[in-house]
Scaffold this motif. Structure first.
Motif, PDB file in Angstrom:
ATOM      1  N   GLU A  62      40.752  34.820  53.552  1.00  0.00           N
ATOM      2  CA  GLU A  62      40.529  33.461  54.041  1.00  0.00           C
ATOM      3  C   GLU A  62      41.673  32.977  54.916  1.00  0.00           C
ATOM      4  N   SER A  63      42.906  33.372  54.605  1.00  0.00           N
ATOM      5  CA  SER A  63      44.036  32.974  55.444  1.00  0.00           C
ATOM      6  C   SER A  63      44.045  33.730  56.768  1.00  0.00           C
ATOM      7  N   THR A  64      43.553  34.979  56.760  1.00  0.00           N
ATOM      8  CA  THR A  64      43.506  35.788  57.993  1.00  0.00           C
ATOM      9  C   THR A  64      42.388  35.337  58.914  1.00  0.00           C
ATOM     10  N   THR A  65      41.222  35.019  58.341  1.00  0.00           N
ATOM     11  CA  THR A  65      40.049  34.698  59.154  1.00  0.00           C
ATOM     12  C   THR A  65      39.836  33.201  59.350  1.00  0.00           C
ATOM     13  N   ALA A  66      40.541  32.375  58.553  1.00  0.00           N
ATOM     14  CA  ALA A  66      40.359  30.911  58.573  1.00  0.00           C
ATOM     15  C   ALA A  66      38.917  30.538  58.219  1.00  0.00           C
ATOM     16  N   GLU A  67      38.273  31.370  57.379  1.00  0.00           N
ATOM     17  CA  GLU A  67      36.910  31.103  56.908  1.00  0.00           C
ATOM     18  C   GLU A  67      36.833  31.341  55.406  1.00  0.00           C
ATOM     19  N   LYS A  68      35.868  30.699  54.783  1.00  0.00           N
ATOM     20  CA  LYS A  68      35.643  30.878  53.363  1.00  0.00           C
ATOM     21  C   LYS A  68      34.872  32.177  53.103  1.00  0.00           C
ATOM     22  N   VAL A  69      35.172  32.797  51.983  1.00  0.00           N
ATOM     23  CA  VAL A  69      34.439  33.991  51.551  1.00  0.00           C
ATOM     24  C   VAL A  69      33.232  33.545  50.738  1.00  0.00           C
ATOM     25  N   SER A  70      32.061  34.091  51.063  1.00  0.00           N
ATOM     26  CA  SER A  70      30.842  33.734  50.323  1.00  0.00           C
ATOM     27  C   SER A  70      30.341  34.860  49.427  1.00  0.00           C
ATOM     28  N   LEU A  71      30.709  36.093  49.752  1.00  0.00           N
ATOM     29  CA  LEU A  71      30.236  37.249  48.981  1.00  0.00           C
ATOM     30  C   LEU A  71      31.340  38.292  48.914  1.00  0.00           C
ATOM     31  N   SER A 249      34.667  40.864  30.375  1.00  0.00           N
ATOM     32  CA  SER A 249      34.700  40.892  28.913  1.00  0.00           C
ATOM     33  C   SER A 249      33.341  40.567  28.298  1.00  0.00           C
ATOM     34  N   THR A 250      32.493  39.878  29.061  1.00  0.00           N
ATOM     35  CA  THR A 250      31.150  39.564  28.568  1.00  0.00           C
ATOM     36  C   THR A 250      30.327  40.832  28.421  1.00  0.00           C
ATOM     37  N   PHE A 251      30.413  41.712  29.403  1.00  0.00           N
ATOM     38  CA  PHE A 251      29.770  43.029  29.334  1.00  0.00           C
ATOM     39  C   PHE A 251      30.868  44.077  29.552  1.00  0.00           C
ATOM     40  N   PRO A 252      31.587  44.469  28.514  1.00  0.00           N
ATOM     41  CA  PRO A 252      32.782  45.309  28.653  1.00  0.00           C
ATOM     42  C   PRO A 252      32.544  46.661  29.318  1.00  0.00           C
ATOM     43  N   ASN A 253      31.362  47.220  29.175  1.00  0.00           N
ATOM     44  CA  ASN A 253      31.089  48.558  29.710  1.00  0.00           C
ATOM     45  C   ASN A 253      30.373  48.528  31.063  1.00  0.00           C
ATOM     46  N   SER A 254      30.326  47.363  31.662  1.00  0.00           N
ATOM     47  CA  SER A 254      29.604  47.223  32.926  1.00  0.00           C
ATOM     48  C   SER A 254      30.491  47.554  34.119  1.00  0.00           C
ATOM     49  N   GLN A 255      29.838  47.759  35.262  1.00  0.00           N
ATOM     50  CA  GLN A 255      30.528  47.947  36.540  1.00  0.00           C
ATOM     51  C   GLN A 255      30.244  46.736  37.423  1.00  0.00           C
ATOM     52  N   LEU A 256      31.309  46.181  38.004  1.00  0.00           N
ATOM     53  CA  LEU A 256      31.157  45.019  38.882  1.00  0.00           C
ATOM     54  C   LEU A 256      30.547  45.456  40.206  1.00  0.00           C
ATOM     55  N   PHE A 257      29.484  44.760  40.616  1.00  0.00           N
ATOM     56  CA  PHE A 257      28.768  45.121  41.836  1.00  0.00           C
ATOM     57  C   PHE A 257      28.939  44.083  42.939  1.00  0.00           C
ATOM     58  N   ARG A 258      28.769  42.811  42.629  1.00  0.00           N
ATOM     59  CA  ARG A 258      28.886  41.727  43.608  1.00  0.00           C
ATOM     60  C   ARG A 258      29.462  40.490  42.932  1.00  0.00           C
ATOM     61  N   ILE A 259      30.154  39.678  43.722  1.00  0.00           N
ATOM     62  CA  ILE A 259      30.583  38.355  43.279  1.00  0.00           C
ATOM     63  C   ILE A 259      30.099  37.350  44.319  1.00  0.00           C
ATOM     64  N   TYR A 260      29.276  36.404  43.889  1.00  0.00           N
ATOM     65  CA  TYR A 260      28.733  35.379  44.775  1.00  0.00           C
ATOM     66  C   TYR A 260      29.508  34.086  44.556  1.00  0.00           C
ATOM     67  N   MET A 261      30.207  33.653  45.605  1.00  0.00           N
ATOM     68  CA  MET A 261      31.019  32.450  45.500  1.00  0.00           C
ATOM     69  C   MET A 261      30.133  31.199  45.475  1.00  0.00           C
TER      70      MET A 261
END
Length: 356
Positions: A62-71, A249-261
């Protein structure tokens, strides 16, 4: 025979589009690998011990692009750059160990994005950014299914059908093409039919979902909608690292795929994860980005039969569910409709010339 004529007419009308779907579908299987190989400085990084926290990477971008991250899109392979989507719609390729932006791009300008757009909606967008040709692509996929079923019926109706399931490599070109057309059409009928159906499911969801439910005697369940966040948190900064820790910690054995801001101050941050037993990431955790409280969760690995089948459609469609051998088999399956269409048109031209 009118069925044979219908088989031919449908090939003449939709043949060019079926070939397009066939070739682009084949390319999509390896498009990202080709992309990484051709431009390694944009997509690959030198692995280090641990990547930066989500919050550090987001702040750096965000500091490099001066834009918010959405995904936010992390990768499981340690030598791959991570991808983030900006509020403008552009994407950036980021070194997760330093937060450095390696490449800023429009998604459909990449090899993978361009091929996918051609495969799904023939690159056409109207003034409202809608993709009206998605329906035409789905119609062509449906025509392919009908062509396969018709071709199977034309093979199975005459006698001695099993004796015709033979390929003689030394035969003349016309005979060899006919044998390939017939034999491969019979043997590859079911997998190609299912691949075409799963492709239609991305566009015609209610209709294809109804078919899945009817065949499985079960209903496809929808994931829950996350609740809104209390007003008293508004104006506070996000604590994305703590929110990510709580989601994991909610799903300890899961793999993170996406984060939606969050789009609005009252929205939670959505973590899409893949739990053991899932073919793809369809489980979710929604976290208050201010207090890191888990506000909702959904474990898709515990869903019913219809939901599991429905969720499998993406991995099945691209052949990404059992390693490189299956991917190669899917490459052959993707190219087969091109062989069927070209050989069918070749037979028609040969007959047309004889009648002159």
């Amino acid at each position: 025979m009118w069925l044979r004529r219908a088989h031919l007419v449908m090939a003449l009308v939709s043949g060019a589009f079926i070939i397009c779907l066939s070739l682009t579908g084949a390319l999509l299987i390896y498009a990202k690998d080709i992309q990484y190989l051709a431009q390694p400085k944009l997509w690959r990084v030198e692995p280090q011990s641990e990547p930066l926290g989500v919050e550090q990477i987001v702040n750096s971008v965000e500091s490099t692009t001066a834009e918010k991250v959405s995904l936010f899109m992390p990768e499981q392979q340690p030598d791959l750059a991570w991808q983030l989507k900006l509020s403008s719609g552009d994407y950036v390729s980021v070194n997760p160990y330093s937060g450095e932006v390696l490449y800023r791009y429009e998604y459909y300008s990449t090899l993978y994005g361009f091929t996918m757009a051609l495969h799904r909606w023939l690159l056409f967008e109207d003034a409202d950014n809608k993709k009206p040709l998605r329906d035409w692509v789905s119609i062509c996929a449906l025509v392919l299914i009908i062509e396969l079923v018709l071709g199977f019926y034309l093979w199975v109706k005459p006698k001695n059908r099993l004796k015709r399931l033979v390929i003689k490599p030394k035969a003349k070109l016309r005979v060899l093409l006919y044998q390939l057309h017939t034999v491969l059409g019979v043997y590859l009928l079911l997998p190609i039919l299912l691949i075409a159906f799963s492709g239609m499911a991305f566009n015609w969801q209610p209709q294809t979902k109804a078919v899945v439910e009817w065949l499985s005697f079960d209903e496809v369940e929808a994931r829950p909608k996350p609740p809104t966040i209390a007003v008293n948190f508004h104006g506070l900064p996000y604590d994305l690292n703590s929110a990510t820790t709580r989601a994991k910690s909610t799903f300890p054995n899961s793999q993170l795929f996406r984060i939606y801001m969050p789009d609005k101050a009252s929205d939670s941050v959505a973590f899409r994860v893949q739990n053991p037993g899932e073919s793809h990431a369809y489980s979710w955790v929604w976290v208050n980005p201010y207090s890191s409280e888990v506000v909702a969760q959904y474990d898709a690995s515990k869903a019913g039969v219809a939901t599991q089948i429905w969720n499998f459609k993406y991995k099945f469609h691209i052949g990404d569910f059992a390693g490189p051998i299956v991917q190669f088999v899917w490459l052959v399956l993707a190219l087969a409709p091109t062989l069927f269409t070209v050989s069918g048109l070749y037979f028609w031209l040969q007959r047309h010339r004889r009648r002159r």
